[in-house]
Design a protein around this motif. Structure first.
Motif, PDB file in Angstrom:
ATOM      1  N   MET C 279      22.158  18.884  80.076  1.00 29.84           N
ATOM      2  CA  MET C 279      21.280  17.725  80.123  1.00 29.84           C
ATOM      3  C   MET C 279      20.395  17.761  81.365  1.00 29.84           C
ATOM      4  O   MET C 279      19.230  17.423  81.322  1.00 29.84           O
ATOM      5  CB  MET C 279      22.104  16.433  80.139  1.00 29.84           C
ATOM      6  CG  MET C 279      22.534  15.985  78.771  1.00 29.84           C
ATOM      7  SD  MET C 279      21.143  15.922  77.620  1.00 29.84           S
ATOM      8  CE  MET C 279      21.521  17.253  76.520  1.00 29.84           C
ATOM      9  N   ALA C 280      20.980  18.159  82.496  1.00 29.01           N
ATOM     10  CA  ALA C 280      20.200  18.214  83.727  1.00 29.01           C
ATOM     11  C   ALA C 280      19.111  19.283  83.608  1.00 29.01           C
ATOM     12  O   ALA C 280      17.960  19.056  83.989  1.00 29.01           O
ATOM     13  CB  ALA C 280      21.106  18.484  84.913  1.00 29.01           C
ATOM     14  N   GLY C 281      19.477  20.438  83.070  1.00 23.64           N
ATOM     15  CA  GLY C 281      18.480  21.494  82.884  1.00 23.64           C
ATOM     16  C   GLY C 281      17.381  21.028  81.950  1.00 23.64           C
ATOM     17  O   GLY C 281      16.188  21.138  82.240  1.00 23.64           O
ATOM     18  N   PHE C 282      17.813  20.448  80.840  1.00 22.53           N
ATOM     19  CA  PHE C 282      16.877  19.949  79.837  1.00 22.53           C
ATOM     20  C   PHE C 282      15.991  18.843  80.448  1.00 22.53           C
ATOM     21  O   PHE C 282      14.775  18.806  80.235  1.00 22.53           O
ATOM     22  CB  PHE C 282      17.679  19.410  78.659  1.00 22.53           C
ATOM     23  CG  PHE C 282      16.886  18.649  77.655  1.00 22.53           C
ATOM     24  CD1 PHE C 282      16.073  19.311  76.746  1.00 22.53           C
ATOM     25  CD2 PHE C 282      16.943  17.267  77.610  1.00 22.53           C
ATOM     26  CE1 PHE C 282      15.342  18.607  75.813  1.00 22.53           C
ATOM     27  CE2 PHE C 282      16.212  16.549  76.697  1.00 22.53           C
ATOM     28  CZ  PHE C 282      15.407  17.217  75.790  1.00 22.53           C
ATOM     29  N   GLY C 283      16.630  17.973  81.243  1.00 23.77           N
ATOM     30  CA  GLY C 283      15.886  16.897  81.900  1.00 23.77           C
ATOM     31  C   GLY C 283      14.774  17.438  82.773  1.00 23.77           C
ATOM     32  O   GLY C 283      13.642  16.967  82.721  1.00 23.77           O
ATOM     33  N   SER C 284      15.098  18.450  83.574  1.00 24.17           N
ATOM     34  CA  SER C 284      14.071  19.059  84.420  1.00 24.17           C
ATOM     35  C   SER C 284      12.964  19.621  83.555  1.00 24.17           C
ATOM     36  O   SER C 284      11.780  19.451  83.833  1.00 24.17           O
ATOM     37  CB  SER C 284      14.658  20.223  85.219  1.00 24.17           C
ATOM     38  OG  SER C 284      15.520  19.752  86.191  1.00 24.17           O
ATOM     39  N   PHE C 285      13.391  20.288  82.522  1.00 22.02           N
ATOM     40  CA  PHE C 285      12.446  20.980  81.654  1.00 22.02           C
ATOM     41  C   PHE C 285      11.415  20.010  81.076  1.00 22.02           C
ATOM     42  O   PHE C 285      10.214  20.244  81.158  1.00 22.02           O
ATOM     43  CB  PHE C 285      13.232  21.656  80.531  1.00 22.02           C
ATOM     44  CG  PHE C 285      12.444  22.652  79.759  1.00 22.02           C
ATOM     45  CD1 PHE C 285      12.231  23.916  80.260  1.00 22.02           C
ATOM     46  CD2 PHE C 285      11.925  22.324  78.521  1.00 22.02           C
ATOM     47  CE1 PHE C 285      11.504  24.845  79.542  1.00 22.02           C
ATOM     48  CE2 PHE C 285      11.183  23.243  77.801  1.00 22.02           C
ATOM     49  CZ  PHE C 285      10.984  24.508  78.314  1.00 22.02           C
ATOM     50  N   VAL C 286      11.912  18.897  80.525  1.00 20.56           N
ATOM     51  CA  VAL C 286      10.967  17.968  79.902  1.00 20.56           C
ATOM     52  C   VAL C 286      10.239  17.114  80.937  1.00 20.56           C
ATOM     53  O   VAL C 286       9.119  16.675  80.698  1.00 20.56           O
ATOM     54  CB  VAL C 286      11.650  17.032  78.875  1.00 20.56           C
ATOM     55  CG1 VAL C 286      12.231  17.831  77.737  1.00 20.56           C
ATOM     56  CG2 VAL C 286      12.702  16.176  79.533  1.00 20.56           C
ATOM     57  N   SER C 287      10.878  16.901  82.098  1.00 21.49           N
ATOM     58  CA  SER C 287      10.280  15.979  83.056  1.00 21.49           C
ATOM     59  C   SER C 287       8.969  16.486  83.617  1.00 21.49           C
ATOM     60  O   SER C 287       8.093  15.703  83.967  1.00 21.49           O
ATOM     61  CB  SER C 287      11.237  15.710  84.215  1.00 21.49           C
ATOM     62  OG  SER C 287      12.393  15.087  83.739  1.00 21.49           O
ATOM     63  N   ILE C 288       8.838  17.799  83.736  1.00 19.65           N
ATOM     64  CA  ILE C 288       7.584  18.269  84.330  1.00 19.65           C
ATOM     65  C   ILE C 288       6.505  18.456  83.281  1.00 19.65           C
ATOM     66  O   ILE C 288       5.369  18.752  83.610  1.00 19.65           O
ATOM     67  CB  ILE C 288       7.746  19.593  85.115  1.00 19.65           C
ATOM     68  CG1 ILE C 288       8.376  20.665  84.259  1.00 19.65           C
ATOM     69  CG2 ILE C 288       8.518  19.391  86.380  1.00 19.65           C
ATOM     70  CD1 ILE C 288       8.263  22.038  84.906  1.00 19.65           C
TER      71      ILE C 288
END
Ligand SMILES: Nc1ncnc2c1ncn2[C@@H]1O[C@H](COP(=O)(O)OP(=O)(O)OP(=O)(O)O)[C@@H](O)[C@H]1O
Ligand SMILES: Nc1ncnc2c1ncn2[C@@H]1O[C@H](COP(=O)(O)OP(=O)(O)OP(=O)(O)O)[C@@H](O)[C@H]1O
Ligand SMILES: [Mg+2]
Ligand SMILES: [Mg+2]
Lengths: 227, 294, 294, 227
Positions: C279-288
């Protein structure tokens, strides 16, 4: 008004000091240009006077008080009396041009009425009346710079510290603003301007303090260069 | 500060909220989630508590009477005892019938009816609080009319122990979750302030006092906390109302009756609102502290 | 991307983590809290489940035998039934004694001893799964040697219903809390990226591809998620081990035995780790994503 | 190399367009100054060429391709070929001077060896060898500007777009950097510089495109002013 006494500034973690044993005195109502090559220490002097930095050696007296010994409240009072033009503008991104300039007056506790009167006047002086409602991201470099100048002059400060206030301005605009500073100076405000605009310095024939590598090189009335 | 300061501060707060709307909504949402988790857990706790309490209160005290005593007199005395919720008289005849029925054949013990019935008369006493079981039993045991009192000491003791353990567990978890929620809320706010540190520095350079800068951040925090809290309480309230009505419609599940009295729900909901709002305000307040040192 | 891209990206990730250390630690901490709440709830769920299961499995089937049948034969047949965990023979004499004892006086029914004993012989059958109760009862009822079977149908039905409701409730809550945790984690990461949006824009202006910019953010997210997850799992593991050993040392609390078999705990812990990290990886991915559109 | 065809740029939400029906052509190897008062539209032209903005009217062709029609990958390729000096520097705060400059090469896939060689060279050209390890917050205004220039020239771009690259530099530094641009230009790179440095423009005697209020005023070889 200001006495810089043997001041050195050594930024932590760097090799040589940015400013070395500098001493100058400045009387009320004076007009001073700070010149010198990039990295000479001009902004450092301005920041020291603004009490954004504290010197690592020496003292700075403002009206005979050591500004390093200021209490919290005195720092605020000090900054409120100064009109500062930052080299990197330091405008608030979330505020419009009008609001950025107005903020300087709000802090001083001016009434909304006064603000409604003084802010447009200041913007008009720097030629930005038409950009009142724009946000900083919608302005050109020179326009940003002029907002910074308007914010500094709007509050009729006792001292103006301007760090490279015309770097992003064309010749005509720069000249006009220099004349604006001169006019304000004639009305009694002390003015210190760090600048690279040799043509304007030459033209104004004011007191020039030249720095090089953090050392005071020259302090005399005249032009940008030593002749 | 002077007479205009408050006005400027308030305007500043609402301006910031609307200009950083996306950030404000996100922050409120995250506060809401944190509080929903905490609130959900608290609701679960009071219901588990109630459930166990119901279980325990179901333990009855069986009072076996001496032969030929005045039942009404004994009943009167029991009724006046503290902690007694009700009582049922079971005559020796009924007792025999009950027993036969459990054995699967109502006629099984027909021979023992009437004069031959060896069973004593019995009063079943229900208590209000599980803690009362042992006390009531002891008191009644002392009556001269009473032959014997029985209530499954072991079961009660076991239930009480489980209860106190579970209670300790739930309280511990509740405190931990509450601390976690506070940590989350304060730091969510802190992250939202990081994005605005430059603004604080500029204000400081304009000669604004710490209080003057902080006040709008504080009120913004309050507003975001308040919004998130209201969202959380609304969601929790609606979902909980649905759940309880679903459970209550079913008359079969007598043992598990959800908590619905406002007396116990209100403190939870109010507590959440106060906590969420204050924590967010407090979070804003402390978060800008380090940017004020210029 | 070319052969150096991976190397540059990895270096970039670790540089960012160490230069934004404060932010990274805060983020990991918040992820850890979210996961501890979720994990704590899951552990609670499997234990409540186990508790109810134990309660239900305690329901016995009472098999009353016809007079004079071969008890051993019946026992053999019951033993071979599916779902039978054990059985206890209670002779009519023992039955009488038991009954007398519940009445508080072992000698109460002395007259009924021996020939006069009206009670039937009895086998108490324990089952493995609560669902087996009804099935076993029905099967045994059909034996000619059996007079009657009794198991408190109503209680079993009620317990089953409570169980399925509670299960539904816990699954729903679990899913909601998991969604909440995902929302929290993704947005915590998002807030931590907001502070670095300018960096992304500059990279884009340098001609860096989306993938090239994203990869370090993604790995940073993974690392922060991983750190937070490990912290969460460690805390949960230690606290849970303490709690279970405290509960187990107490032999009195037989009904409530915490879940300790790795078979059921491991999926929870592994699930948390995978979820938190991804989730954290995915979060970073979509956040930028939104800063990449320049 | 570049053809700007009847381009207008109207920022959404503003009154007048920032650029109105401008057309110029630029050949490979040319050296062009963009001049004009503050707010004239210089940065807008630079941003359009960089494809940071899309024109609201007209087309911009880069090597005969309409850059508005670029696919995602072509935008990247376009920017990789351009050395851009931003008016507001746009350095990455979390990276040191060396890393900021190196990043331009990393994106292009240069080897660590090449990077170790080229970055110090570029920093040396702008006179910042001694600031390799400093972070942007530890630099003076002029130093930041020179890092931006180093980052633009380090990758030997086909086109240099420099927006006010000497605004915060003293006369000597500014002159040296202008000469650096000229040298790079002589080696084949096309150069477009938006500037207010009238003295340098006068001195260089290159092609000058003057804007005023978003309109093309003048396009000829010569000095800052029309004579
Ligand atoms: N925060 C800091 N930490 C470390 N070094 C600094 C810091 N700020 C400035 N310096 C260094 O101190 C020296 C003087 O900086 P200063 O900003 O005073 O120069 P300046 O005269 O204003 O130059 P410019 O004309 O380029 O703005 C420079 O070499 C700069 O790199
Ligand atoms: N994003 C924007 N949104 C709205 N208006 C903008 C935006 N960017 C620039 N403008 C306006 O467009 C006009 C031209 O801006 P531009 O930045 O091109 O000027 P410039 O010639 O570079 O000026 P300077 O010399 O001051 O940098 C200005 O009036 C400016 O306010
Ligand atoms: Mg400076
Ligand atoms: Mg510009």
């Amino acid at each position: 008004m200001i006495k810089i006494n043997n001041v050195s500034m050594h930024y932590p973690g760097t090799g040589e000091p940015a400013l070395e044993e500098m001493s100058i005195e400045l009387n009320p109502g004076e007009f001073l240009f700070l010149v010198g090559p990039s990295g000479a220490g001009k902004s450092t002097v301005i920041k020291l006077l603004f009490r954004e930095l504290l010197p690592t050696k020496g003292q700075i007296y403002f009206e005979d008080k050591d500004i390093a010994a200021y209490k919290k409240d005195e720092i605020l009072q000090h900054r409120r009396r100064i009109g500062m033009v930052f080299q990197d503008y330091k405008l608030i991104k979330q505020k419009t041009v009008f609001e950025n300039v107005a903020f300087a007056l709000e802090v001083l506790g001016h009434s909304p009425k006064e603000i409604q009167k003084k802010v447009p006047e200041a913007l008009q002086k720097v030629g930005l009346s038409h950009k009142e409602k724009a946000f900083p991201r919608e302005l050109s470099g020179g326009e940003l710079q002029r907002v910074g100048i308007a914010r500094a002059i709007v509050k009729n400060p006792d001292l103006i510290l301007a760090d490279e206030p015309t770097g992003n301005l064309d010749r005509d605009n720069a000249l006009q603003l220099m004349e604006l500073f001169e006019k304000i100076n004639r009305e009694g405000t002390t003015v210190v301007i760090a600048t690279h605009a040799w043509d304007l310095v030459d033209r104004m024939q004011k007191r020039v303090v030249a720095l090089a590598g953090g050392k005071l090189e020259r302090d005399e009335k005249g032009g940008y260069d030593h002749e | 500060m002077n007479r205009y300061a408050f006005r400027y501060s308030m305007r500043q707060s609402f301006q910031s909220l609307s200009r950083n709307a996306w950030l404000a909504i996100l922050t409120s949402g995250m506060i809401a989630i944190s509080l929903i988790i905490l609130g959900g857990f608290l609701l679960l706790t009071i219901n588990v508590n109630q459930f166990i309490h119901t279980l325990e209160s179901n333990v009855e005290v069986s009072v076996f009477l001496e032969e030929g005593v005045n039942v009404g007199e004994v009943e009167d005395r029991i009724r006046n005892l503290e902690g007694v919720a009700g009582q049922t008289f079971v005559s020796k005849e009924e007792g025999l019938e009950d027993f036969s029925r459990t054995m699967g054949d109502p006629t099984l013990l027909r021979d023992l009816e009437g004069e031959n019935n060896p069973l004593p008369d019995l009063i079943r006493v229900q208590v209000t609080e599980p803690e009362q079981v042992a006390i009531v039993a002891e008191t009644v045991q002392a009556y001269p009319e009473v032959e014997l009192v029985d209530y499954g000491e072991e079961l009660v003791a076991r239930l009480m122990q489980i209860t106190s353990r579970l209670n300790a567990l739930f309280v511990t978890l509740g405190v931990l979750i509450a601390l976690g929620a506070v940590f989350l809320i304060v730091n969510i706010i802190r992250l939202s302030v990081v994005a605005r540190q430059e603004e604080v520095v500029v204000m400081k350079y304009m000669g604004a006092s710490n209080g003057y800068i902080r006040f709008p951040f504080f009120t913004e925090g309050l507003v975001m906390g308040w919004t998130g809290t209201v969202a959380a309480v609304t969601v929790l309230g609606v979902v909980y109302a649905q759940l309880t009505s679903a459970f209550r419609q079913d008359s079969l599940i007598l043992l598990f009756q959800p908590v619905t009295d406002l007396e116990r729900l209100l403190p939870i909901f109010l507590g959440l609102m106060i906590m969420g709002t204050l924590m967010a305000g407090f979070g804003s307040f402390v978060s800008i502290r380090k940017y004020l040192r210029v």
